[in-house]
Design an enzyme around this catalytic site. Structure first.
Site, mmCIF file in Angstrom:
data_model
loop_
_atom_site.group_PDB
_atom_site.id
_atom_site.type_symbol
_atom_site.label_atom_id
_atom_site.label_comp_id
_atom_site.label_asym_id
_atom_site.label_seq_id
_atom_site.Cartn_x
_atom_site.Cartn_y
_atom_site.Cartn_z
ATOM 1 N N LYS A 74 0.928 -1.168 0.125
ATOM 2 C CA LYS A 74 0.101 -0.090 -0.011
ATOM 3 C C LYS A 74 0.871 1.150 0.004
ATOM 4 C CE LYS A 74 -1.799 1.434 4.129
ATOM 5 N NZ LYS A 74 -1.307 2.945 4.184
ATOM 6 N N ASN A 75 2.002 1.334 0.992
ATOM 7 C CA ASN A 75 2.656 2.541 1.044
ATOM 8 C C ASN A 75 3.398 2.719 -0.188
ATOM 9 O OD1 ASN A 75 1.330 2.969 3.199
ATOM 10 N ND2 ASN A 75 3.130 2.458 4.761
ATOM 11 N N CYS A 114 -4.485 12.906 12.969
ATOM 12 C CA CYS A 114 -4.989 11.540 13.059
ATOM 13 C C CYS A 114 -4.672 10.745 14.318
ATOM 14 C CB CYS A 114 -4.426 10.929 11.706
ATOM 15 S SG CYS A 114 -3.061 9.888 12.149
ATOM 16 N N ARG A 149 0.612 14.625 13.136
ATOM 17 C CA ARG A 149 1.351 14.580 11.836
ATOM 18 C C ARG A 149 1.378 15.870 11.079
ATOM 19 N NH1 ARG A 149 -0.787 8.644 9.989
ATOM 20 N NH2 ARG A 149 0.970 8.669 8.677
ATOM 21 N N ASP A 183 5.189 0.812 12.124
ATOM 22 C CA ASP A 183 4.019 0.166 11.843
ATOM 23 C C ASP A 183 3.768 -1.354 12.361
ATOM 24 O OD1 ASP A 183 3.141 2.281 10.465
ATOM 25 O OD2 ASP A 183 3.529 1.559 8.104
ATOM 26 N N ARG A 212 -8.350 -0.632 5.228
ATOM 27 C CA ARG A 212 -7.504 0.564 4.713
ATOM 28 C C ARG A 212 -6.218 0.087 4.201
ATOM 29 N NH1 ARG A 212 -5.755 4.577 8.346
ATOM 30 N NH2 ARG A 212 -4.554 5.016 6.483
HETATM 31 C C1 UD1 Z 1 4.442 6.715 6.180
HETATM 32 C C2 UD1 Z 1 3.715 5.645 6.233
HETATM 33 C C3 UD1 Z 1 3.064 5.246 7.464
HETATM 34 C C4 UD1 Z 1 4.422 5.106 8.223
HETATM 35 C C5 UD1 Z 1 5.153 6.145 8.481
HETATM 36 C C6 UD1 Z 1 6.550 6.156 9.339
HETATM 37 C C7 UD1 Z 1 2.755 5.835 4.058
HETATM 38 C C8 UD1 Z 1 1.497 6.231 2.987
HETATM 39 N N1 UD1 Z 1 2.536 5.931 5.296
HETATM 40 O O1 UD1 Z 1 3.670 7.893 6.892
HETATM 41 O O2 UD1 Z 1 2.505 3.853 7.179
HETATM 42 O O3 UD1 Z 1 3.901 4.529 9.919
HETATM 43 O O4 UD1 Z 1 5.428 6.684 7.001
HETATM 44 O O5 UD1 Z 1 7.295 4.741 8.865
HETATM 45 O O6 UD1 Z 1 3.427 5.670 3.509
HETATM 46 N N2 UD1 Z 1 6.637 14.464 10.599
HETATM 47 C C9 UD1 Z 1 6.800 15.896 10.715
HETATM 48 N N3 UD1 Z 1 6.603 16.768 9.681
HETATM 49 C C10 UD1 Z 1 6.635 16.323 8.471
HETATM 50 C C11 UD1 Z 1 6.295 15.121 8.210
HETATM 51 C C12 UD1 Z 1 6.452 14.172 9.271
HETATM 52 O O7 UD1 Z 1 7.204 16.329 11.895
HETATM 53 O O8 UD1 Z 1 6.250 17.332 7.700
HETATM 54 C C13 UD1 Z 1 6.927 13.724 11.654
HETATM 55 C C14 UD1 Z 1 5.413 12.815 11.937
HETATM 56 O O9 UD1 Z 1 4.532 13.589 12.654
HETATM 57 C C15 UD1 Z 1 5.818 11.511 12.403
HETATM 58 C C16 UD1 Z 1 7.212 11.083 11.860
HETATM 59 O O10 UD1 Z 1 7.681 12.433 11.335
HETATM 60 O O11 UD1 Z 1 6.003 11.708 13.756
HETATM 61 C C17 UD1 Z 1 7.421 10.278 10.643
HETATM 62 O O12 UD1 Z 1 6.210 10.561 9.960
HETATM 63 P P1 UD1 Z 1 6.448 10.208 8.240
HETATM 64 O O13 UD1 Z 1 7.659 9.306 7.947
HETATM 65 O O14 UD1 Z 1 6.296 11.340 7.272
HETATM 66 O O15 UD1 Z 1 5.124 9.497 8.052
HETATM 67 P P2 UD1 Z 1 4.340 9.428 6.736
HETATM 68 O O16 UD1 Z 1 5.028 9.513 5.595
HETATM 69 O O17 UD1 Z 1 3.146 10.071 7.115
#
Ligand code: UD1
Length: 415
Positions: free
Chosen positions: A22-23, A116, A121, A304, A396
């Site tokens: 999915k990711n 969420c 996030r 995850d 999902r």
């Molecule tokens: C992706 C995955 C999710 C997984 C996560 C971490 C997808 C669709 N989802 O989510 O399943 O749990 O990676 O492996 O691929 N953060 C910030 N600012 C930002 C972006 C992120 O502070 O602009 C923080 C987030 O709040 C979180 C951490 O960074 O605490 C990791 O988030 P991130 O790696 O961005 O996760 P996603 O891409 O949302």
């Protein structure tokens, strides 16, 4: 409203085939916005998140056909650069359209994804990257407007190796003028898959999988055919399920190097695992020990997998300490597992799990995607019936979880 009913049904045995990731599929579908012509994406899992992304792509002009795990996307022209709240609010991954739309159209208006259950996030790292490439960013009424007539290459350092920010900035940089260097990037297998997809389309990306990615901007990208990688988190969830029941099974369609941190943890706990090129064989029939876990960006233990492993640690004798470093509030499943008899204490970002107490079936609710999977796994060994509500969270991210578990001998059904 559907629910999942699970009864303790013995060991998981036999074999199970893992679906596409999915990711990986989500950013790859978003990346087609950058291309002209038709792309065929193979091994796409049949999941609600995927259909949300397809609806978004259709709303901005894509023609989409799908047949048994294949999605064909054609782009004649992009008719809108707006990603509306109704769809973005259903799935945070929708924000992955920001980079491609900005690069292709010079502007995008995208709903802020909002919080969420597992944390606030934010998307600040995505936006800092776009700003460094010359984009103007304005926020109002729940939307972000991002504009740049032409993005230019930039040197960007991510404060945290965010998966989504790495993907979004990498996609935007493909059509920018000049070279973009992104440091402290995420190195998840999904990043490598996306970079491979973009390079096949004609992009010039090097370094995916390391901590620095370089992108030399090109004028245009073309549609291509690509098969997404197998879902390492689905594989890990089945591994936790086989372990929790003391089962013995083959897990097919996995890339062993992608699940290394999970394999290593299970081996430390006493599970025997044989790795072959694209499958693994697990035997969890022996005595299993408690183990400590700290979630980290890849190649660390995946956040995850934290919830499914909390279920597993509740059943294994001994004390396990689990530290969640990636998300600030990812312990929502703990209250539900506690209703089933699990002995878990939370202190900040740490859970202490006193394992080995018998679980009992209960009516519980999936609090989020992976938390829902944890409840299914707990139900496999809990005495009596476990009835799981709010299973749209589970749908999902797990393609046919009920059918696949039934195939391994579980007593589980959708009611
Ligand atoms: C992706 C995955 C999710 C997984 C996560 C971490 C997808 C669709 N989802 O989510 O399943 O749990 O990676 O492996 O691929 N953060 C910030 N600012 C930002 C972006 C992120 O502070 O602009 C923080 C987030 O709040 C979180 C951490 O960074 O605490 C990791 O988030 P991130 O790696 O961005 O996760 P996603 O891409 O949302």
């Amino acid at each position: 409203m559907s629910k999942i009913l699970v009864r303790s049904g013995g060991k998981l045995c036999g074999k199970v085939k893992i679906s596409g990731s999915k990711n990986s599929a989500l950013p790859i579908l978003a990346a087609t916005v950058l291309s002209e012509g038709e792309s065929k994406i193979l091994q796409v899992p049949n999941l609600s998140d995927i259909w949300v992304m397809c609806s978004l792509l259709e709303s901005i002009g894509a023609e989409i056909g799908s047949d048994k795990g294949e999605i064909i996307i054609s782009w004649e022209h992009i008719k809108s650069d707006v990603a509306p709240y109704e769809l973005v609010s259903k799935m945070r991954g929708s924000f992955l359209l920001a980079g491609p739309l900005l690069a292709r159209c010079g502007h995008t208006r995208i709903s802020l994804p909002g919080g969420c259950p597992i944390g606030t996030r934010p998307v600040d790292l995505h936006l800092k990257g776009f700003a460094a490439m010359g984009a103007d960013i304005a926020q109002g009424h729940g939307y972000i407007d991002i504009s740049a007539e032409k993005l230019h290459g930039a040197k960007i350092y991510l404060d945290f190796p965010s998966v989504g920010a790495t993907e979004n900035i990498m996609m935007a940089a493909c059509l920018a003028d000049g070279e973009t260097i992104i440091e402290n990037v995420a190195a998840e297998p999904e990043i490598i898959d996306l970079a491979g997809f973009l390079n096949k389309m004609g992009a010039k990306i090097t370094g995916a999988g390391s901590d620095t990615i370089k992108i030399e901007g090109v004028k245009s990208l073309k549609g291509i055919k690509h098969k997404v990688i197998p879902d390492r988190i689905e594989a890990g969830s089945f591994m936790a399920g086989i372990a929790i029941t003391g089962g013995h099974a083959l897990i097919e369609n996995v890339i062993p190097s992608h699940i290394k941190p999970i394999t290593a943890k299970l081996r430390e706990m006493g599970v025997e695992i044989k790795e072959e090129k694209n499958f693994i064989e697990m035997d969890a029939g022996g005595q299993l020990n408690a183990a400590d876990i700290k979630t980290l960006p890849f190649p660390g233990f995946p956040t995850d997998m934290q919830a499914p492993f909390t279920a597993l640690m509740s059943v294994v004798e001994g004390t396990s300490v689990i530290v969640e470093t990636v998300f600030e509030n990812r312990f929502l499943h703990v209250a539900e597992l506690s209703r089933m008899g699990a002995k878990i204490k939370i202190d900040g970002r740490t859970e202490v799990v006193e394992g080995g107490f018998p679980l009992t079936g209960a009516q519980v609710k999936a609090t989020d995607l992976r938390g829902g999977a944890a409840l299914v796994l707990a139900g496999l060994v809990a005495k009596g019936d476990t009835e799981i509500g709010d299973i749209e969270h589970i749908d999902r991210g797990y393609e046919d979880i009920v059918g696949k578990l039934q195939g391994l001998g579980a007593d589980i059904q959708r009611i």
